[in-house]
Structure formats: C-alpha cells, structure tokens
Design a protein around this motif. Structure first.
Motif, short mmCIF file in Angstrom:
data_model
loop_
_atom_site.label_atom_id
_atom_site.label_comp_id
_atom_site.label_asym_id
_atom_site.label_seq_id
_atom_site.Cartn_x
_atom_site.Cartn_y
_atom_site.Cartn_z
N ILE A 126 43.77 33.25 36.37
CA ILE A 126 43.59 32.97 37.80
C ILE A 126 42.98 31.58 37.95
CG2 ILE A 126 42.42 33.69 39.92
CD1 ILE A 126 42.33 36.53 38.81
N ASP A 127 43.43 30.85 38.96
CA ASP A 127 42.82 29.56 39.27
C ASP A 127 41.40 29.80 39.76
OD1 ASP A 127 44.87 27.74 38.66
OD2 ASP A 127 45.89 28.19 40.55
N PRO A 135 39.20 39.76 33.26
CA PRO A 135 39.50 40.96 32.47
C PRO A 135 40.50 41.89 33.16
CG PRO A 135 37.36 41.19 33.51
CD PRO A 135 37.81 39.78 33.79
N TYR A 136 41.64 42.06 32.55
CA TYR A 136 42.65 42.96 33.11
C TYR A 136 42.11 44.38 33.22
CZ TYR A 136 46.88 45.78 33.53
OH TYR A 136 47.81 46.69 33.96
N GLY A 137 41.38 44.84 32.21
CA GLY A 137 40.92 46.22 32.18
C GLY A 137 40.08 46.59 33.37
N THR A 138 39.25 45.68 33.83
CA THR A 138 38.40 45.96 34.99
C THR A 138 39.24 46.28 36.21
OG1 THR A 138 36.58 44.59 34.19
CG2 THR A 138 36.69 44.98 36.57
N PHE A 139 40.23 45.47 36.47
CA PHE A 139 41.02 45.62 37.69
C PHE A 139 42.07 46.73 37.55
CE2 PHE A 139 39.23 41.39 37.55
CZ PHE A 139 38.55 41.37 38.76
N PHE A 140 42.47 47.01 36.32
CA PHE A 140 43.31 48.19 36.08
C PHE A 140 42.53 49.45 36.41
CE2 PHE A 140 44.89 51.43 32.99
CZ PHE A 140 46.15 51.61 33.55
N LEU A 141 41.24 49.46 36.03
CA LEU A 141 40.39 50.62 36.34
C LEU A 141 40.28 50.82 37.85
CD1 LEU A 141 38.60 52.74 34.91
CD2 LEU A 141 36.68 51.18 35.23
N VAL A 142 40.18 49.72 38.58
CA VAL A 142 40.14 49.81 40.04
C VAL A 142 41.37 50.54 40.56
CG1 VAL A 142 40.21 48.46 42.19
CG2 VAL A 142 38.72 47.74 40.31
N SER A 143 42.51 50.28 39.94
CA SER A 143 43.76 50.89 40.41
C SER A 143 43.82 52.38 40.11
CB SER A 143 44.96 50.19 39.76
OG SER A 143 45.12 50.55 38.39
N LEU A 144 43.06 52.83 39.10
CA LEU A 144 43.11 54.23 38.70
C LEU A 144 42.12 55.11 39.45
CD1 LEU A 144 43.44 53.92 34.81
CD2 LEU A 144 45.27 54.28 36.49
N LEU A 145 40.97 54.56 39.79
CA LEU A 145 39.92 55.34 40.45
C LEU A 145 40.17 55.32 41.95
CD1 LEU A 145 36.88 54.04 38.37
CD2 LEU A 145 38.12 56.21 38.09
N ALA A 177 42.31 41.06 41.64
CA ALA A 177 41.60 40.09 40.80
C ALA A 177 41.51 38.73 41.48
CB ALA A 177 42.28 39.97 39.44
N GLN A 178 42.57 38.33 42.15
CA GLN A 178 42.56 37.04 42.85
C GLN A 178 41.58 37.05 44.02
OE1 GLN A 178 46.76 36.89 43.72
NE2 GLN A 178 47.21 35.55 41.97
N GLU A 212 36.27 35.11 46.08
CA GLU A 212 34.91 35.33 46.57
C GLU A 212 33.88 34.77 45.60
OE1 GLU A 212 33.69 36.86 49.51
OE2 GLU A 212 35.75 36.40 50.09
N LEU A 213 34.12 34.98 44.31
CA LEU A 213 33.22 34.45 43.28
C LEU A 213 33.16 32.92 43.36
CD1 LEU A 213 31.47 34.90 40.74
CD2 LEU A 213 33.60 34.84 39.39
N GLU A 214 34.29 32.29 43.52
CA GLU A 214 34.35 30.83 43.62
C GLU A 214 33.56 30.34 44.82
OE1 GLU A 214 38.11 28.30 42.88
OE2 GLU A 214 38.02 28.51 45.06
N ARG A 215 33.71 31.00 45.94
CA ARG A 215 33.00 30.60 47.16
C ARG A 215 31.49 30.65 46.96
NH1 ARG A 215 31.09 33.28 51.80
NH2 ARG A 215 31.85 35.31 51.09
#
Length: 316
Positions: free
Chosen positions: A223-224, A233-243, A290-291, A296-299
């Motif tokens: 991600i830019d 981390p892909y795993g973090t956001f994949f977990l978001v999709s499952l829960l 993730a984007q 938000e993190l960048e801001r």
C-alpha cells in the motif's frame, strides 16, 4: 533485518520497563516521566541502529510532505523521536499500574458513540490499533475501568508471542488483575478463529495491530504509505473479513509530544467496508480495508510524527 529488529526492540523495551517499574514505586508520576528525557538521550547516543531507523522514517515523511506541498517542510530530530519513545514506555507502565486517570483521556466527536453503543448492547467489536501513539494505554486502562465506559471491558489481544511474550508477561506482573487474554498470532487457525468469534458473540473486544508484519508471516498487502509502497499484514485484514462484527480503527495520541502531564486524544473510526458479500468479492474488500486503515494511519502520522514507534525499515 526488520524481523531481527523486532526482537531487539521488544527485548530492550521490556528491560527498560522493568527499570521503570522499580522506579515507579518510589517516584511520583511527573518525576518518572522527567527521567525519560536523559534515558532517551542515552539511547540516542549509543544506538546507531535506533538513529538509523528513526531517520529513515522521518526522511520519508519529510519527502512526502515536500511532494504534497503541505507547506513548510520541517527538519525533524531523531533525538526527539527516541525521547518520545522513552516517554511512551513510562506511560505504558503507569497506565498498567493504574497511575493514569480517566480525565487524561479525551474522546473525539467521531465514531466513539457508535462503539459505546456496541459495548453497552454486548455486541462484539474488533479494534485495529497501531504502533503510532499509545493504543496500549487503552489496554491498561481497561483493567481499571478508566476507558470512559461504565464497567469493565473484557478484551482479547492478538499479538506475536515470538516478539512480545516477555513484554506481555511483564505487564501481567504489573497488574495481575488484568481482564485481558492474549492470543498468539502465529497460532491462529480455524479453532482459534472459532474461539475469537465466541468471545465476540459474548460482547467482548478483540484487538490487533494492523501496521506490523509478523516475524513468521510472509504474505503482505503493498500500500502507498507516506509516498512509498509499504507492506501491511495480510493476515490482520483477512481476519477482519472472517470475524462477523463491526471493525474500528483506534489511535491514542498525546496532545503534546513531550509533556510530563500528558493529555491523550482518542480517535475512533469505523471501517466503512463490510464483508456481507459473495466470496469472490472478499479479496477486494480486504485490500480496501487495509487501504482505509493505512490512509488514517498516514493522516495521524503527519499530525504526530514523533509518536511513531515502528523502529525498523517499514518500506523494506
């Protein structure tokens, strides 16, 4: 090299917090925070690696500001950055010991009411935090009912045990009555996901950081971020999709970087992406989540550059 630095950082951080714990018993809070300044200076002088990674981040941020024409580009100090990290260690320890009060936390007019309603209604909630600011203060405050909510807030933290086992054990020693469980990110599988879903169904909070690839994980989302591709981390956001629960991004940021009486602004942003979708659309929504998180993190990094505590080459 980044994965090696994870272990170095966590080991040094745990050792430093043990010293803080001893001093906390004999010094008032403000005096202990004052000690973070000479300690940070000592670390800055003798840690070539710490200075290198700090400059790497600050230079990237300055280049991004210059490219975006955000106004006057300020040359930032690695010394200030590392002193900010030393203060963060002290404040983490004090929050876990119940030395920080609710009046120091200021919630914004964002999605805080939404998450409070979830908690009151016993609806499970997933929080994505980061290594910007002091989100761990929320973990410590939860054990002392200082989070701004009435009653305790049960939490389960997902963390890389290979990195933070000693650190978490030390925090448990500070506060044996903590109301939180810790799950090893390296052992997440179908059974673990089922356990997390049960906790969420019971109205608990599950917390995971979204800005650090695990030491044993290889899959990432490029991600830019601050003008250059970074691996999230892909795993973090994949977990978001499952829960199947609402997901929020959360930041706890000091109003003033170097105050010995810090006041914290807590920002809560609900993830606008939902995963009530066909399976074939899930990957695109994982990337979009993730984007959104990275934006938000960048801001917040631009607003509080010295409160970033990922001391490794984030863009490697």
């Amino acid at each position: 090299m980044a994965k090696e630095w994870y272990s170095i950082k966590e080991t040094h951080g745990s050792f430093g917090m043990k010293i803080v714990f001893v001093l906390m018993k004999i010094l008032p809070p403000a005096a202990l925070r004052c000690l973070a300044f000479p300690v940070g200076f000592f670390y800055w002088v003798f840690s070539k690696q710490g200075r290198y990674f700090s400059r790497n981040y600050l230079s990237q941020l300055e280049s991004f500001e210059r490219a975006k024409n955000t106004g006057k580009v300020r040359r930032r100090s690695t010394l200030k950055h590392i002193i900010s990290f030393a203060l963060n260690l002290v404040e983490n320890t004090q929050s876990w010991a119940g030395k920080v009060k609710d009046k120091s936390l200021h919630y914004q007019d964002d999605d805080i009411q939404d998450i409070i309603e979830n908690i009151k209604a016993k609806r499970g909630t997933l929080l994505l935090i980061s290594h910007l600011g002091n989100a761990q203060m929320m973990r410590g405050m939860a054990s002392f009912d200082q989070t701004g909510f009435s009653g305790s807030v049960p939490m389960t933290i997902i963390a890389d045990f290979g990195i933070s086992a000693g650190f978490n054990a030390f925090l448990a020693k500070i506060n044996p009555e903590e109301k939180m469980n810790v799950v090893d990110a390296n052992e997440i599988g179908p059974g673990t996901i089922g356990l997390l879903q049960e906790k969420l169904d019971a109205g608990e909070l599950v917390v995971i950081a979204g800005d650090r690839v695990g030491a044993h994980s290889d899959r990432t989302i490029p991600i830019d971020f601050l003008g250059k591709k970074a691996a999230f981390p892909y795993g973090t956001f994949f977990l978001v999709s499952l829960l199947k629960v609402p997901t929020y991004f959360m930041w706890g940021l000091k109003q003033k970087d170097f105050s010995i009486w810090p006041q914290y602004d807590f920002f809560i942003k609900k993830n606008p992406v939902d995963f009530d979708c066909p399976r074939k659309e899930r990957e695109e929504r994982i990337v979009r989540t993730a984007q959104n998180y990275a934006a938000e993190l960048e801001r917040h990094c631009l607003d509080h550059p010295y409160q970033w505590y990922n001391f490794f080459d984030f863009w490697a």
